[in-house]
Design a protein around this motif. Structure first.
Motif, PDB file in Angstrom:
ATOM      1  N   GLY A  47       0.824  -1.200   0.000  1.00  0.00           N
ATOM      2  CA  GLY A  47       0.000   0.000   0.000  1.00  0.00           C
ATOM      3  C   GLY A  47       0.860   1.252   0.000  1.00  0.00           C
ATOM      4  O   GLY A  47       1.966   1.278   0.540  1.00  0.00           O
ATOM      5  N   LEU A  48       0.353   2.302  -0.629  1.00  0.00           N
ATOM      6  CA  LEU A  48       1.066   3.575  -0.675  1.00  0.00           C
ATOM      7  C   LEU A  48       0.623   4.518   0.442  1.00  0.00           C
ATOM      8  O   LEU A  48       1.290   5.506   0.707  1.00  0.00           O
ATOM      9  N   PHE A  49      -0.511   4.236   1.069  1.00  0.00           N
ATOM     10  CA  PHE A  49      -1.034   5.040   2.175  1.00  0.00           C
ATOM     11  C   PHE A  49      -1.076   6.522   1.815  1.00  0.00           C
ATOM     12  O   PHE A  49      -0.640   7.383   2.574  1.00  0.00           O
ATOM     13  N   ILE A  50      -1.597   6.805   0.623  1.00  0.00           N
ATOM     14  CA  ILE A  50      -1.672   8.179   0.114  1.00  0.00           C
ATOM     15  C   ILE A  50      -2.448   9.084   1.077  1.00  0.00           C
ATOM     16  O   ILE A  50      -1.965  10.146   1.465  1.00  0.00           O
ATOM     17  N   LEU A  51      -3.654   8.684   1.447  1.00  0.00           N
ATOM     18  CA  LEU A  51      -4.487   9.522   2.313  1.00  0.00           C
ATOM     19  C   LEU A  51      -3.921   9.617   3.724  1.00  0.00           C
ATOM     20  O   LEU A  51      -3.933  10.697   4.328  1.00  0.00           O
ATOM     21  N   ALA A  52      -3.437   8.514   4.240  1.00  0.00           N
ATOM     22  CA  ALA A  52      -2.877   8.521   5.593  1.00  0.00           C
ATOM     23  C   ALA A  52      -1.661   9.435   5.674  1.00  0.00           C
ATOM     24  O   ALA A  52      -1.533  10.228   6.614  1.00  0.00           O
ATOM     25  N   ARG A  53      -0.782   9.345   4.690  1.00  0.00           N
ATOM     26  CA  ARG A  53       0.417  10.199   4.689  1.00  0.00           C
ATOM     27  C   ARG A  53       0.050  11.666   4.485  1.00  0.00           C
ATOM     28  O   ARG A  53       0.626  12.550   5.122  1.00  0.00           O
ATOM     29  N   ALA A  54      -0.906  11.930   3.598  1.00  0.00           N
ATOM     30  CA  ALA A  54      -1.301  13.313   3.329  1.00  0.00           C
ATOM     31  C   ALA A  54      -1.931  13.964   4.563  1.00  0.00           C
ATOM     32  O   ALA A  54      -1.756  15.154   4.795  1.00  0.00           O
TER      33      ALA A  54
END
Length: 122
Positions: A101-108
């Protein structure tokens, strides 16, 4: 001891200043998420949207194709085998590899990444 009425949080949440602050935070998170998504996009139709509820704002990783790509982008997926059809109508199996997973939303949003089976308790 202070007493708070049951409706107080709803009244505060609908205040114009609070609403504007939510819009600002949602925009900032969406901008960071879009930047992270663009860094990893080879092809695809996933995009970042902002949805507005009656009180809340939601930053959404959307995939209009309906193939659960947004879920796989955020959290990853296990390897699997699928059947495809070529131009001549012949079916063949294809192995789709696992993807982290890239965890786009979590990181943002600055949230911690949640891993399967692991919970960090401080």
């Amino acid at each position: 001891m202070a007493h708070m009425y049951a409706r107080t949080p709803a009244i505060i949440a609908r205040h114009k200043g609070v609403s504007l602050a939510l819009d600002e935070v949602a925009f900032e998170v969406a901008a960071r998420a879009e930047e992270l998504l663009v860094q990893h996009r080879a092809e695809g139709h996933a995009e970042i949207d902002i949805a507005t509820g009656s009180i809340d704002r939601f930053v959404v990783l959307s995939d209009e194709r309906g193939q659960k790509a947004a879920l796989s982008i955020e959290y990853g997926r296990d390897a699997y085998t699928t059947t495809r059809t070529d131009r001549d109508g012949n079916e063949f199996e294809v192995e789709i590899p696992a993807m982290d997973g890239l965890f786009i939303l979590a990181r943002a949003a600055g949230l911690p990444k949640k891993r399967k089976g692991r919970v960090k308790i401080d």
